[in-house]
Write an enzyme that holds these catalytic residues in place. Structure first.
Site, PDB file in Angstrom:
ATOM      1  N   THR A  64      -4.187  -4.593   7.182  1.00  0.00           N
ATOM      2  CA  THR A  64      -4.061  -5.111   5.831  1.00  0.00           C
ATOM      3  C   THR A  64      -2.655  -4.962   5.268  1.00  0.00           C
ATOM      4  O   THR A  64      -2.383  -5.426   4.160  1.00  0.00           O
ATOM      5  CB  THR A  64      -5.100  -4.446   4.897  1.00  0.00           C
ATOM      6  OG1 THR A  64      -5.290  -5.252   3.739  1.00  0.00           O
ATOM      7  CG2 THR A  64      -4.644  -3.045   4.502  1.00  0.00           C
ATOM      8  N   GLU A  66      -0.533 -11.907  -0.613  1.00  0.00           N
ATOM      9  CA  GLU A  66      -1.862 -12.402  -0.246  1.00  0.00           C
ATOM     10  C   GLU A  66      -1.955 -13.929  -0.191  1.00  0.00           C
ATOM     11  O   GLU A  66      -2.676 -14.481   0.655  1.00  0.00           O
ATOM     12  CB  GLU A  66      -2.914 -11.851  -1.222  1.00  0.00           C
ATOM     13  CG  GLU A  66      -3.186 -10.364  -1.076  1.00  0.00           C
ATOM     14  CD  GLU A  66      -2.104  -9.500  -1.712  1.00  0.00           C
ATOM     15  OE1 GLU A  66      -1.990  -8.319  -1.332  1.00  0.00           O
ATOM     16  OE2 GLU A  66      -1.362 -10.008  -2.588  1.00  0.00           O
ATOM     17  N   GLU A 103      -3.005   4.482   1.808  1.00  0.00           N
ATOM     18  CA  GLU A 103      -1.641   3.976   1.928  1.00  0.00           C
ATOM     19  C   GLU A 103      -0.918   4.554   3.137  1.00  0.00           C
ATOM     20  O   GLU A 103      -0.182   3.846   3.831  1.00  0.00           O
ATOM     21  CB  GLU A 103      -0.856   4.271   0.643  1.00  0.00           C
ATOM     22  CG  GLU A 103      -1.390   3.579  -0.603  1.00  0.00           C
ATOM     23  CD  GLU A 103      -1.157   2.078  -0.591  1.00  0.00           C
ATOM     24  OE1 GLU A 103      -0.480   1.576   0.328  1.00  0.00           O
ATOM     25  OE2 GLU A 103      -1.656   1.399  -1.508  1.00  0.00           O
TER      26      GLU A 103
END
Length: 639
Positions: free
Chosen positions: A621, A535, A268
């Site tokens: 990402t 997503e 993260e």
């Protein structure tokens, strides 16, 4: 043996002591041993150099002393490393790992990282390595004058990088229709609303709690603050929210403290903080973002100190201690975590001139290349001690997802030179097609999970990124393969859209299943929530850019309307606990990735293709744009 000679006119002094013959013999033996020990000490003890000068020529003394010192230094260095790490080049007169504008503390940390990277690189025959002040420098052979250091400190050539871009970062803004512009402006208003409420009620905290109007810190970032600030920076910049961007930049300059002592997720911190800082530096050229990214990157390096070089998932940013997640099988590392470092770490090396970051992630790839893949698939759990799989659970959703994404994006980011990454991606996708891609009775294509050969017919929201990933890979394929993969990408994206349309809120659940007569719906209460995830709209954005089919913009606008209706509250946006009720309960959390990803992808969906063009950028990402290396951007002042 030393012989004691009797002096004339005197009785032997042992005899004078009245000693018998056996006692005399033992006494003489003891005395000779004592004298031998004393003389030997002059040559064997470490601090005997001053005595050696009495017996040895000066040149020989200096050589012996130097050899002893070098041996001691080498032994000390070896004892401080648990494992052998990749080599780094010897340092120059000035540190090559930081720009002149970087703070002194950063330069010292970079020097320390160079020492941690392993033994110094080989030097030419006839020279030796001398360690001075912790830096390894090539020294000429004894008797030769030292060479003068002429290499300039490393400096990334930002202006050359900007000239290498093929499109303006924010695009040309020409030829768009009024409806598209109006929808883009609506998304920009949503971003401003989310930011303004964060600034008012939670500035400096990691996330906003919009119902209670306060901030949330959490325990995922090791004491770091401002996750929403860092995640929002590039989105604010791209949307031309200039005042808000300056507010965020000012917080980074004045309040973003990296001297913290807490347990952080390596994954993260990398994708949100380092990714966000790198992207904002490349977009703006502001040195503060680069220096913060490099300093934070140094703090992650101790996590790689394992027998295999596979990093552990949790690291204390103060002490450097690392360990695996308690819930991970047998102390394993997670594929989606250690496999989602490559893009950021290559850029850390490019900006700093320090190869250690690139070496770390290239070692991960070597380990993965060697290990046997069951049915060609990559399980989610790998031991950082043995380099073997811990259990055979394969998922394109959580625990595995972004590993595959970073393979194809590593190839693209290298300007299609990283052929190893492309082959790994192609082989993995072939195995996924063969073993995991299924079609439901109703004709919906989905990617199942694999547990030791047994399929679990579910697909997580996280796996919905794969439509965009497969389309991105297909765009750079040819012939039948290109057509097949583009069709697969469209089918998977359509299935994820169905998971939205089959809910009462028109937002998708955390996971949906294809069993017991249900298709693309959540069958468990624990999977019915939506936490502002990106997503699905990520895949809409890629499919729009690569096909320009209008349905993707139509589907994206449906998401905007659902967010406005069900997630917008008085002081921000909140996730909801059940997508299958029109009066949902809110979870009181405005996730930082909502500003970094969801709103950015929606905005780009209604932009022209030259805004953050896919010819110039890949997205990490967390949707932070990192540039494609169109040319080798060597350091200014370097040959």
């Amino acid at each position: 043996m030393v012989v004691l000679r009797k002096l004339p006119g005197m009785p032997g002094w042992p005899a004078a002591l009245g000693l018998r013959l056996p006692q005399k013999f033992l006494f003489l033996l003891f005395l000779s041993g004592l004298l031998t020990l004393c003389f030997g000490a002059l040559f064997l003890l470490p601090d005997s150099s001053r005595f050696k000068r009495l017996f040895l020529p000066r040149r020989a003394t200096a050589s012996a002393s130097s050899s002893s010192s070098a041996s001691s230094s080498s032994a000390s260095s070896s004892s401080t490393r648990d494992t052998e790490l990749p080599r780094s080049p010897p340092a120059a007169a000035e540190p090559r790992h930081a720009s002149p504008a970087a703070p002194r503390r950063l330069r010292e940390k970079l020097r320390a990282a160079a020492r941690m990277a392993g033994p110094p690189a080989r030097t030419a025959p006839g020279s030796r390595q001398q360690v001075q002040g912790g830096e390894s420098r090539a020294q000429p052979a004894s008797g030769a004058p030292p060479a003068r250091e002429t290499r300039a400190p490393f400096r990334f050539d930002y202006e050359r990088f900007r000239r290498s871009l093929r499109h303006p970062v924010r695009g040309g803004r020409s030829g768009e229709d009024p409806e598209t512009r109006a929808r883009r402006m609506k998304i920009k208003e949503m971003m401003k609303f989310a930011w303004d409420n964060y600034k008012q009620y939670a500035m400096g905290k990691n996330e906003l709690r919009p119902l209670t109007k306060n901030g949330h810190i959490g325990n995922m970032f090791g004491g770091l603050r401002g996750a929403t600030v860092i995640d929002a920076l590039d989105t604010l910049y791209i949307m031309e929210l200039e005042e808000e961007f300056q507010e965020a930049k000012q917080w980074v300059e004045k309040s973003f403290d990296l001297n913290v002592n807490g347990e952080a997720s390596l994954f993260e911190v990398n994708i949100r903080y380092i990714g966000g800082l790198l992207a904002t530096y490349y977009l703006t050229g502001e040195e503060v973002f680069k220096s913060k990214a490099l300093e934070l990157g140094e703090k992650l390096l101790p996590a790689f100190n394992t027998p295999t070089g596979i990093p552990r998932g949790v690291i204390n940013l103060g002490s450097g201690m690392s360990w695996s997640w308690g819930w991970a099988s047998a102390g394993s590392s997670i594929l989606a975590e250690f496999g989602t470092l490559h893009l950021e770490f290559l850029h850390l090396s490019q900006l700093s001139g320090n190869p250690v970051f690139a070496e770390k992630v290239m070692n991960i790839r070597r380990v993965l290349s060697r290990v046997e893949k069951p049915q060609g698939l990559y399980p989610n759990f790998l031991s950082p001690v043995t380099g073997s799989w811990v259990q055979h659970h394969v998922s394109i959703g959580g625990l595995g997802d972004s590993f595959y994404e970073y393979l194809i994006k590593s190839w693209l980011m290298s300007d299609k030179k990283d052929s190893e990454a492309k082959k790994m991606y192609d082989d993995a996708l072939e195995a996924i097609e063969k073993h995991l891609v299924k079609k439901s009775a109703g004709g919906l294509t989905y990617i199942a999970e694999w547990r030791g050969g047994i399929l679990d017919h579910k697909m997580g929201h996280l796996a919905c990124f794969s439509g965009g990933m497969i389309a991105l890979g297909a765009e750079h394929s040819t012939g039948e393969r290109r057509q097949r993969h583009m069709e697969l990408a469209a089918e998977i994206t359509s299935t994820c859209h169905e998971s939205y349309t089959r809910s009462d809120t028109k937002l998708g659940p955390e996971a949906f299943r294809f069993d017991a007569g249900s298709e693309a719906t959540a069958t468990r209460l624990s999977e019915r929530y939506y936490i502002l995830r990106p997503e699905v709209v990520e895949s809409y954005m890629y499919l729009w850019r690569l096909t320009h089919h209008p349905k993707y913009r139509h589907w994206g606008w449906e998401v905007v309307q659902a967010l406005e209706k069900h997630c917008r509250v008085e002081a921000g946006f909140s996730g909801i606990r059940d997508v299958y009720t029109t009066t949902p309960s809110h979870d009181n959390m405005q996730q930082s990735f909502f500003l970094a990803e969801t709103l950015k992808y929606l905005y780009l969906l209604f932009c022209e293709d030259d805004v953050l063009s896919l010819e110039d950028w890949v997205f990490n990402t967390e949707a932070h744009p990192l540039p494609i290396n169109h040319t080798d951007l060597k350091a200014a002042g370097q040959p």
